[in-house]
Write a protein that holds these residues in place. Structure first.
Motif, short mmCIF file in Angstrom:
data_model
loop_
_atom_site.label_atom_id
_atom_site.label_comp_id
_atom_site.label_asym_id
_atom_site.label_seq_id
_atom_site.Cartn_x
_atom_site.Cartn_y
_atom_site.Cartn_z
N GLN A 122 0.56 -1.01 0.04
CA GLN A 122 -0.02 0.05 0.05
C GLN A 122 0.90 1.24 -0.17
N THR A 123 0.50 2.07 -0.85
CA THR A 123 1.02 3.42 -0.76
C THR A 123 0.24 4.55 -0.89
N GLY A 124 0.45 5.78 -0.41
CA GLY A 124 -0.48 6.86 -0.37
C GLY A 124 0.30 8.26 0.15
N PRO A 125 -0.67 9.20 -0.02
CA PRO A 125 0.05 10.73 0.43
C PRO A 125 0.30 11.04 2.00
N LEU A 126 -0.57 9.94 2.62
CA LEU A 126 -0.53 10.34 4.15
C LEU A 126 0.93 9.71 4.72
N HIS A 127 1.26 10.29 5.82
CA HIS A 127 2.59 9.88 6.40
C HIS A 127 2.34 8.51 6.95
N GLY A 128 3.38 7.74 7.07
CA GLY A 128 3.19 6.18 8.09
C GLY A 128 2.17 5.25 7.31
N VAL A 129 2.19 5.18 5.97
CA VAL A 129 1.18 4.07 5.61
C VAL A 129 1.62 2.90 5.79
N THR A 130 2.98 2.52 5.82
CA THR A 130 3.40 1.30 6.52
C THR A 130 3.53 1.25 7.74
N GLN A 131 2.94 0.54 8.78
CA GLN A 131 2.85 0.81 10.11
C GLN A 131 4.04 -0.64 10.73
N TRP A 132 3.91 -1.62 9.76
CA TRP A 132 4.88 -2.82 10.45
C TRP A 132 5.80 -3.28 9.40
N PRO A 133 6.92 -4.08 9.52
CA PRO A 133 7.46 -4.59 8.42
C PRO A 133 6.82 -5.69 7.67
N LYS A 134 6.82 -5.40 6.22
CA LYS A 134 6.04 -6.50 5.53
C LYS A 134 7.09 -7.22 4.60
N SER A 135 6.87 -8.32 4.33
CA SER A 135 7.89 -8.95 3.29
C SER A 135 7.10 -9.49 2.14
N VAL A 136 7.79 -9.25 1.03
CA VAL A 136 7.33 -9.81 -0.27
C VAL A 136 8.33 -10.53 -1.09
N ARG A 137 7.91 -11.70 -1.58
CA ARG A 137 9.17 -12.52 -2.24
C ARG A 137 9.05 -12.09 -3.85
N TRP A 138 10.21 -12.10 -4.37
CA TRP A 138 10.39 -11.72 -5.90
C TRP A 138 11.42 -12.66 -6.36
N THR A 139 11.22 -13.28 -7.72
CA THR A 139 12.37 -13.98 -8.19
C THR A 139 12.91 -13.15 -9.53
N SER A 140 14.26 -12.83 -9.36
CA SER A 140 14.91 -11.94 -10.02
C SER A 140 15.14 -12.47 -11.53
N GLY A 141 15.39 -11.63 -12.41
CA GLY A 141 15.64 -12.25 -13.91
C GLY A 141 17.27 -12.56 -14.20
N GLY A 142 17.93 -12.39 -13.12
CA GLY A 142 19.21 -12.61 -13.21
C GLY A 142 19.58 -14.07 -13.37
N GLU A 143 21.05 -14.18 -13.66
CA GLU A 143 21.56 -15.68 -13.68
C GLU A 143 21.21 -16.52 -12.63
N GLY A 144 20.71 -17.44 -12.89
CA GLY A 144 20.23 -18.44 -11.46
C GLY A 144 19.01 -18.08 -11.03
N LYS A 145 18.10 -16.97 -11.28
CA LYS A 145 17.17 -16.89 -10.90
C LYS A 145 16.90 -16.72 -9.20
N VAL A 146 17.59 -15.69 -9.13
CA VAL A 146 17.82 -15.49 -7.39
C VAL A 146 16.58 -15.27 -6.84
N GLN A 147 16.31 -15.87 -5.71
CA GLN A 147 15.14 -15.67 -4.72
C GLN A 147 15.41 -14.44 -3.83
N VAL A 148 14.49 -13.64 -3.96
CA VAL A 148 14.43 -12.68 -3.00
C VAL A 148 13.33 -12.20 -2.19
N GLU A 149 13.74 -11.84 -0.89
CA GLU A 149 12.40 -11.55 -0.17
C GLU A 149 12.57 -10.04 0.25
N PHE A 150 12.00 -8.92 -0.24
CA PHE A 150 11.99 -7.72 0.07
C PHE A 150 11.25 -7.36 1.49
N ILE A 151 11.74 -6.63 2.29
CA ILE A 151 11.26 -6.23 3.60
C ILE A 151 11.13 -4.68 3.52
#
Length: 462
Positions: free
Chosen positions: A97-126
């Motif tokens: 979630q994004t928005g114009p208000l301050h503090g939209v993110t209240q707690w750490p959130k994680s999302v997985r992503w598979t890169s397009g690089g060599e070896g298809k690196v598994q990434v977890e964004f926090i």
């Protein structure tokens, strides 16, 4: 490995695979050791085992992370800098979630992503809350925890860096993790202003030695410009009938440079970062286990040390042959160390064993000096007194008491030295976390981020 081999991609990846293998072996060995302590300790302690549960979970989490091969990238920054938007743009879809208000993110959130690089690196964004929001101390503790678990840090700014941001950057640097400085919202700045801010960011840390330590971790390649969520622009539309209308058009995110910077790091040293982070977390957990164990068994250990000290002093006092005092004392000291190691259930590795041997030699040397000193003062040593006439009984008794005191104090010293080394040296050994960390740092190539952090990371081990 030859210079031509080390510069080619394949050996680099093979080396990283080797690091992962060593780290995995280290954590498995450590988990096996501490999960089977009840078989090694003479007095099983349910309360202590419960107190160590958090550390054991950290070790298991690190092993699971290595098995999954997931690299964690944490985003930090102040409020309204577009941290969530940056993650969304990298993912290619609006998940956070994004928005114009301050503090939209209240707690750490994680999302997985598979890169397009060599070896298809598994990434977890926090994605983390703004560092300047309310609940300052709790938020700071959260930031330290997330940073310690992350393998790579993205710090997002949106213009001239503020004093608060600089302080936050300096604090995050204490985690000693590779960092990319992300200059977001560049679409809001004219080209000239954008370049001026970029040059300012490149000059971070050109002042005091402490500031220059911050600059060391930020080469120009780790400072990137993005527009994660560009503001809509008004465009003029001419219709077929000749009329003109104006519409708002949303431009696509501009994060290609950031993606390339991340992939460059992940492909070249991502698995090395993963292995090192898991090992450092393992090392912290093991030190905590040792500290809790030593504290929990303090009374039992003290009784054990005093018992050995008394028996050693008595044996030395009754033994008439001086050279046997030294040999017997050494055997007694080794037995004490072995007993303490078994009481605590902590590994006795060659690292601390070598240092303890030096402490034992000092203790044995004290006995020898006591014998020689007594000989000089009394004109005859204990050994000579034992075969002298009845008049030598007084000399023998005086020498025996002196040497008994030296022997008892030596045992007491060795016992407490063993406590320290068992507590501090438990992460060394062939598969110890500290040993494997040192091995990896010694092989890092000069053109990698880890090379710039190598000296400070190595200082943790000493």
């Amino acid at each position: 490995m030859s210079q031509s081999q080390s510069s080619s991609p394949k050996p680099t990846h093979n080396r990283q695979d080797y690091y992962i293998h060593r780290a995995r072996a280290s954590l498995r060995h450590t988990l096996f050791w501490y999960n089977n302590l009840h078989h090694r300790r003479p007095l099983p302690d349910v309360e202590l085992q419960a107190a160590l549960q958090n550390e054991l979970e950290v070790l298991q989490f690190g092993l699971d992370k290595l098995d999954q091969g997931v690299i964690r990238i944490a985003t930090f920054g102040l409020v309204s800098r577009g941290k969530s938007a940056v993650v969304n743009a990298l993912l290619g879809q609006k998940i956070l979630q994004t928005g114009p208000l301050h503090g939209v993110t209240q707690w750490p959130k994680s999302v997985r992503w598979t890169s397009g690089g060599e070896g298809k690196v598994q990434v977890e964004f926090i994605d983390t809350p703004g560092l300047d929001e309310v609940q300052g101390e709790a938020r700071a503790q959260m930031a330290r925890q997330v940073a310690s678990e992350a393998d790579l840090i993205l710090f997002v700014v949106a213009g001239d860096i503020t004093r608060t941001e600089y302080q936050a950057l300096s604090e995050l640097r204490q985690a000693q993790k590779p960092l990319i400085l992300v200059f977001n919202k560049i679409d809001l700045y004219p080209e000239q202003d954008r370049e001026a801010i970029y040059r300012q960011l490149q000059e971070l840390g050109t002042g005091t030695p402490r500031d220059r330590r911050l600059q060391k971790m930020l080469s120009p390649q780790e400072i990137v410009l993005v527009a994660a969520e560009p503001s809509p622009i008004q465009v003029r539309v001419e219709l077929p009938d000749g009329s003109v209308s104006y519409e708002w058009e949303t431009l696509p995110p501009q994060v290609d440079e950031l993606q390339q910077a991340i992939l460059r790091i992940l492909n070249r040293e991502g698995r090395s970062l993963l292995a090192l982070n898991a090992l450092f977390q393992s090392r912290i957990a093991q030190v905590s286990i040792a500290q809790k164990t030593v504290a929990q068994r303090k009374a039992e250990a003290e009784d054990l040390i005093w018992r050995f000290a008394k028996y050693k002093a008595l044996a030395v006092a009754l033994n008439p042959i001086g050279i046997l005092d030294i040999l017997g004392g050494t055997v007694a000291d080794l037995a004490l160390i072995r007993s303490l190691s078994r009481l605590y259930g902590l590994p006795m590795t060659s690292y601390e064993a070598g240092k303890l041997w030096r402490k034992i030699l000092i203790s044995s040397g004290g006995l020898l000096l006591g014998e020689l000193g007594s000989s000089a003062l009394l004109g005859v040593g204990k050994s000579a007194s034992a075969v002298a006439s009845i008049g030598g009984v007084t000399a023998y008794a005086g020498t025996a008491v002196t040497q008994a005191g030296i022997a008892g104090y030596g045992a007491y010293t060795v016992g407490h030295a063993a406590q320290v080394y068992l507590e501090q040296g438990c992460t060394w050994g062939p598969l110890g976390a500290s040993t494997v960390i040192q091995d990896i740092l010694n092989q890092v190539e000069p053109d990698m981020i880890l090379y710039r952090l190598r000296q400070e990371l190595g200082q943790h081990l000493s």
